[in-house]
Design an enzyme around this catalytic site. Structure first.
Site, mmCIF file in Angstrom:
data_model
loop_
_atom_site.group_PDB
_atom_site.id
_atom_site.type_symbol
_atom_site.label_atom_id
_atom_site.label_comp_id
_atom_site.label_asym_id
_atom_site.label_seq_id
_atom_site.Cartn_x
_atom_site.Cartn_y
_atom_site.Cartn_z
ATOM 1 N N LYS A 81 34.243 -50.449 67.147
ATOM 2 C CA LYS A 81 33.221 -49.714 67.901
ATOM 3 C C LYS A 81 31.907 -50.485 67.881
ATOM 4 O O LYS A 81 31.258 -50.651 68.910
ATOM 5 C CB LYS A 81 32.947 -48.344 67.244
ATOM 6 C CG LYS A 81 33.901 -47.250 67.570
ATOM 7 C CD LYS A 81 33.346 -45.932 66.990
ATOM 8 C CE LYS A 81 34.380 -44.841 66.941
ATOM 9 N NZ LYS A 81 33.877 -43.603 66.349
ATOM 10 N N GLY A 110 38.580 -36.487 62.215
ATOM 11 C CA GLY A 110 38.865 -36.376 63.649
ATOM 12 C C GLY A 110 40.334 -36.141 63.943
ATOM 13 O O GLY A 110 40.701 -35.254 64.718
ATOM 14 N N ARG A 111 41.204 -36.939 63.304
ATOM 15 C CA ARG A 111 42.630 -36.828 63.617
ATOM 16 C C ARG A 111 43.277 -35.577 63.011
ATOM 17 O O ARG A 111 44.474 -35.359 63.176
ATOM 18 C CB ARG A 111 43.361 -38.104 63.166
ATOM 19 C CG ARG A 111 43.122 -38.489 61.717
ATOM 20 C CD ARG A 111 43.563 -39.920 61.442
ATOM 21 N NE ARG A 111 43.190 -40.402 60.112
ATOM 22 C CZ ARG A 111 42.036 -40.939 59.804
ATOM 23 N NH1 ARG A 111 41.086 -41.038 60.708
ATOM 24 N NH2 ARG A 111 41.802 -41.385 58.579
ATOM 25 N N GLU A 162 32.582 -43.806 74.572
ATOM 26 C CA GLU A 162 33.418 -43.352 75.684
ATOM 27 C C GLU A 162 33.050 -41.925 76.094
ATOM 28 O O GLU A 162 32.921 -41.603 77.281
ATOM 29 C CB GLU A 162 34.906 -43.367 75.289
ATOM 30 C CG GLU A 162 35.507 -44.737 75.084
ATOM 31 C CD GLU A 162 35.459 -45.196 73.634
ATOM 32 O OE1 GLU A 162 34.503 -44.827 72.907
ATOM 33 O OE2 GLU A 162 36.370 -45.932 73.229
ATOM 34 N N GLU A 181 46.168 -44.244 61.776
ATOM 35 C CA GLU A 181 44.735 -44.274 61.456
ATOM 36 C C GLU A 181 44.529 -43.855 59.991
ATOM 37 O O GLU A 181 43.581 -44.282 59.352
ATOM 38 C CB GLU A 181 43.935 -43.357 62.406
ATOM 39 C CG GLU A 181 42.456 -43.766 62.487
ATOM 40 C CD GLU A 181 41.613 -42.942 63.470
ATOM 41 O OE1 GLU A 181 41.986 -41.809 63.801
ATOM 42 O OE2 GLU A 181 40.557 -43.454 63.888
ATOM 43 N N LYS A 219 32.868 -35.211 67.346
ATOM 44 C CA LYS A 219 32.360 -34.836 66.027
ATOM 45 C C LYS A 219 31.000 -35.492 65.783
ATOM 46 O O LYS A 219 30.053 -34.857 65.358
ATOM 47 C CB LYS A 219 33.384 -35.263 64.979
ATOM 48 C CG LYS A 219 32.977 -34.962 63.558
ATOM 49 C CD LYS A 219 34.082 -35.381 62.613
ATOM 50 C CE LYS A 219 33.553 -35.449 61.197
ATOM 51 N NZ LYS A 219 34.547 -35.963 60.263
ATOM 52 N N HIS A 256 68.689 -44.735 76.678
ATOM 53 C CA HIS A 256 69.068 -45.699 77.708
ATOM 54 C C HIS A 256 68.117 -46.886 77.702
ATOM 55 O O HIS A 256 67.997 -47.600 78.691
ATOM 56 C CB HIS A 256 69.096 -45.006 79.075
ATOM 57 C CG HIS A 256 70.050 -43.854 79.061
ATOM 58 N ND1 HIS A 256 71.389 -43.991 79.325
ATOM 59 C CD2 HIS A 256 69.867 -42.549 78.727
ATOM 60 C CE1 HIS A 256 71.989 -42.815 79.185
ATOM 61 N NE2 HIS A 256 71.089 -41.926 78.812
HETATM 62 O O1 LIG Z 1 34.795 -37.155 67.648
HETATM 63 P P1 LIG Z 1 34.093 -38.463 67.728
HETATM 64 O O2 LIG Z 1 33.000 -38.578 66.724
HETATM 65 O O3 LIG Z 1 33.603 -38.729 69.120
HETATM 66 O O4 LIG Z 1 35.116 -39.597 67.352
HETATM 67 C C1 LIG Z 1 36.255 -39.815 68.106
HETATM 68 C C2 LIG Z 1 37.264 -40.606 67.328
HETATM 69 O O5 LIG Z 1 36.748 -41.864 66.962
HETATM 70 C C3 LIG Z 1 37.249 -42.241 65.684
HETATM 71 O O6 LIG Z 1 36.250 -42.180 64.757
HETATM 72 C C4 LIG Z 1 37.733 -43.622 65.662
HETATM 73 O O7 LIG Z 1 37.796 -44.231 66.885
HETATM 74 C C5 LIG Z 1 38.325 -41.199 65.401
HETATM 75 O O8 LIG Z 1 38.608 -41.079 64.055
HETATM 76 C C6 LIG Z 1 37.716 -39.997 66.028
HETATM 77 O O9 LIG Z 1 38.619 -38.955 66.173
#
Ligand SMILES: O=P(O)(O)OC[C@H]1O[C@](O)(CO)[C@@H](O)[C@@H]1O
Length: 545
Positions: free
Chosen positions: A510, A265-266, A210, A351, A204, A382
């Site tokens: 972050k 995002g979520r 990452e 979150e 987003k 189990h």
């Molecule tokens: O889609 P982006 O901006 O790469 O963010 C990835 C994720 O990082 C977060 O902001 C938090 O780590 C999430 O809420 C989000 O889904």
């Protein structure tokens, strides 16, 4: 004390929580308890009768919801009000699954046409890739998709794709890369052919470390394996709300699918973030997923609170967290395809509701979001179910199971179902000392030994659970199920008066991570932090302990 805990309803709930008979008695005293305490909507059936609740409990919880103005808060979300107050954003993931005929205003503009245009763009793209019309740099059709993203830009597409495995009709393979650990992408790339691989970069913000790093690695691999800079457009597309950054990065403007600030995002799998899902199950099935979620939205927006599935589930979760000190909530899926759902609900709920100040910044004096965890039945039986049955912590459980299997072999599904129902029964009724002694009556143990063993076999029972059933796992029922949990999360956040839509905690992690990276690279002083952080950075730089 906050207004919430000062309220007479809160106090009444606290007093009432001490007076509820054991569920065994509640069932014995009311043969209609199952029909009175179950609910069916959007292809889902909820049995909530195995909860520590009397009619009085529900009345009080519903009063609490009314006093928290839950009705008005639900309306405000659907209307596009700025309910994410700290980021000054509307919260309109529901608009992503609206019908084309609806009008939904965000920041003064009807957003439905843009949502529909994006769905149409997805449709064209899916058709082009799956028909083989979209060609890689050597003229071959695409066979493999690699989705690169993290958090909400990863887990939804991954878990939903996994859940809908029986609906993979396009013949494509899909791989997911999230973690910045180079092992993750390396192991994926080993399996792939650059001529037939398409990367979807999902971010987003287009600023997540990452995802940027993994995409750069993928691009370098592509270039090293014979692709040229001008071929990149045939193998890299992006989903982002930051079009400028994506084009700067080298993604062709035509290959960028939009996202919007009003989607968290979520909550974003319903947007073009869901592109990997659509590429696997086809656009018709993807639209069915949206349709199921839309049905749940309609139910949530319109059903009276007492018959509203997300409200009932949200209230019971709050009941245990706030009045029985339950610190966690377990989600148990009795369907192998749904094995990823606990992790998805964990991200969604933790979150969203892992917050400790109210909207006006007052520190809460009550628990908010519990730890959400879980796994696949019957495996957990189990392992960790032991703690559910006889541990000291109270852990409310959700059992989720389709009535019909996609793989109906022999007696498998009957056994699966009997385990699922048997677990909820055991949690509820437990085993008394007398029952344990009766079971041991024929053994050759002495009376003293029998008593000792019986004490170990006692299970208190009275452990709450919900059971959620559906006819069969389909895109539509899955859409409804996920939307149910989204709204259940909302209900709790609304009553706790917290912002369920920001995530400042993860944002701090972050930015500190970026700061540490600069110190590891020695661009910044590596001795200026606390002793532990300095020590760890120095060890890392030495590369040995
Ligand atoms: O889609 P982006 O901006 O790469 O963010 C990835 C994720 O990082 C977060 O902001 C938090 O780590 C999430 O809420 C989000 O889904």
């Amino acid at each position: 004390m906050t207004i919430l805990t000062q309220s007479t309803t809160w106090q009444a709930l606290a007093a009432h929580s001490q007076q509820i008979p054991h569920m065994r008695e509640l069932f014995a005293g009311d043969p209609a308890r199952f029909s009175n305490m179950s609910l069916s909507t959007c292809g889902l059936f909820l049995d909530y009768s195995k909860n520590r609740a009397t009619p009085e409990t529900l009345n009080l919880l519903l009063t609490l919801a009314q006093e928290a103005k839950l009705d008005a808060k639900i309306k405000a979300m659907f209307a596009g009000d700025i309910i994410n107050t700290t980021e000054k954003r509307a919260v309109l993931h529901t608009a992503l699954r609206s019908t084309a005929e609806q009008t939904i205003i965000a920041e003064g503009q009807d957003i439905v046409p843009e949502v529909q245009q994006t769905l149409n763009k997805m449709q064209q793209f899916v058709t082009s890739v799956t028909s083989g019309q979209w060609k890689g740099f050597t003229g071959k059709a695409i066979t493999d998709i690699v989705s690169i993203g993290i958090g909400g830009s990863f887990l939804g597409p991954k878990i939903v794709s996994q859940a809908l495995r029986p609906y993979w009709i396009t013949g494509l393979n899909c791989h997911f890369v999230a973690n910045v650990d180079g092992t993750s992408i390396s192991e994926k790339l080993k399996l792939l052919d650059p001529e037939t691989t398409l990367f979807i970069m999902s971010s987003k913000s287009f600023g997540t470390q990452e995802t940027l790093t993994n995409t750069l690695t993928a691009k370098a691999w592509f270039l090293a394996k014979g692709g040229s800079q001008s071929d990149v457009a045939k193998h890299f597309v992006a989903v982002t709300s930051n079009v400028a950054k994506a084009t700067d990065f080298g993604i062709d403007a035509d290959n960028i699918f939009p996202m919007w600030d009003w989607v968290g995002g979520r909550y974003s799998l319903w947007s073009a973030i869901g592109l990997p899902i659509a590429l696997l199950i086809g656009m018709d099935n993807f639209r069915s997923l949206l349709k199921g979620a839309h049905q749940m939205d309609t139910h949530f927006a319109n059903a009276p609170l007492a018959e509203n599935m997300p409200v009932i589930m949200g209230l019971f979760s709050l009941w245990y967290g706030n009045f029985f000190n339950a610190q966690s909530h377990v989600v148990l899926t009795y369907d192998h395809y749904l094995r990823g759902l606990p992790a998805y609900f964990q991200q969604l709920d933790m979150e969203s509701n892992g917050k400790s100040v109210t909207l006006n910044g007052t520190h809460v004096d009550y628990s908010t979001g519990p730890v959400i965890w879980g796994g696949e039945g019957t495996n957990g039986q189990h392992a960790y179910h032991q703690l559910l049955h006889q541990g000291t912590a109270l852990i409310p459980a959700d059992f989720i199971m389709p009535l019909q299997s996609h793989n109906p072999i022999g007696e498998h599904h009957d056994q699966l179902a009997s385990n699922c129902f048997g677990q909820t029964q055991a949690l509820m009724q437990g085993r008394t000392l007398d029952e344990a002694l009766a079971e041991l009556s024929k053994s050759s143990l002495s009376d003293e030994e029998k008593l000792l063993i019986a004490k170990h076999k006692v299970m208190p029972g009275n452990k709450p659970s919900n059971t959620l059933l559906m006819d069969k796992l389909t895109p539509e029922t899955l859409g409804a199920l996920i939307a149910l949990y989204e709204h259940r999360t909302f209900v709790q956040g609304a009553i706790w008066d917290i912002n369920s839509f920001d995530q400042w905690g993860v944002e701090l992690g972050k930015s500190l991570g970026n700061d540490v990276l600069a110190r590891i690279g020695a661009e910044q002083d590596a001795t200026a932090l606390d002793a532990s952080s300095n020590g760890l950075i120095n060890l890392y730089r030495q590369g040995k302990i």
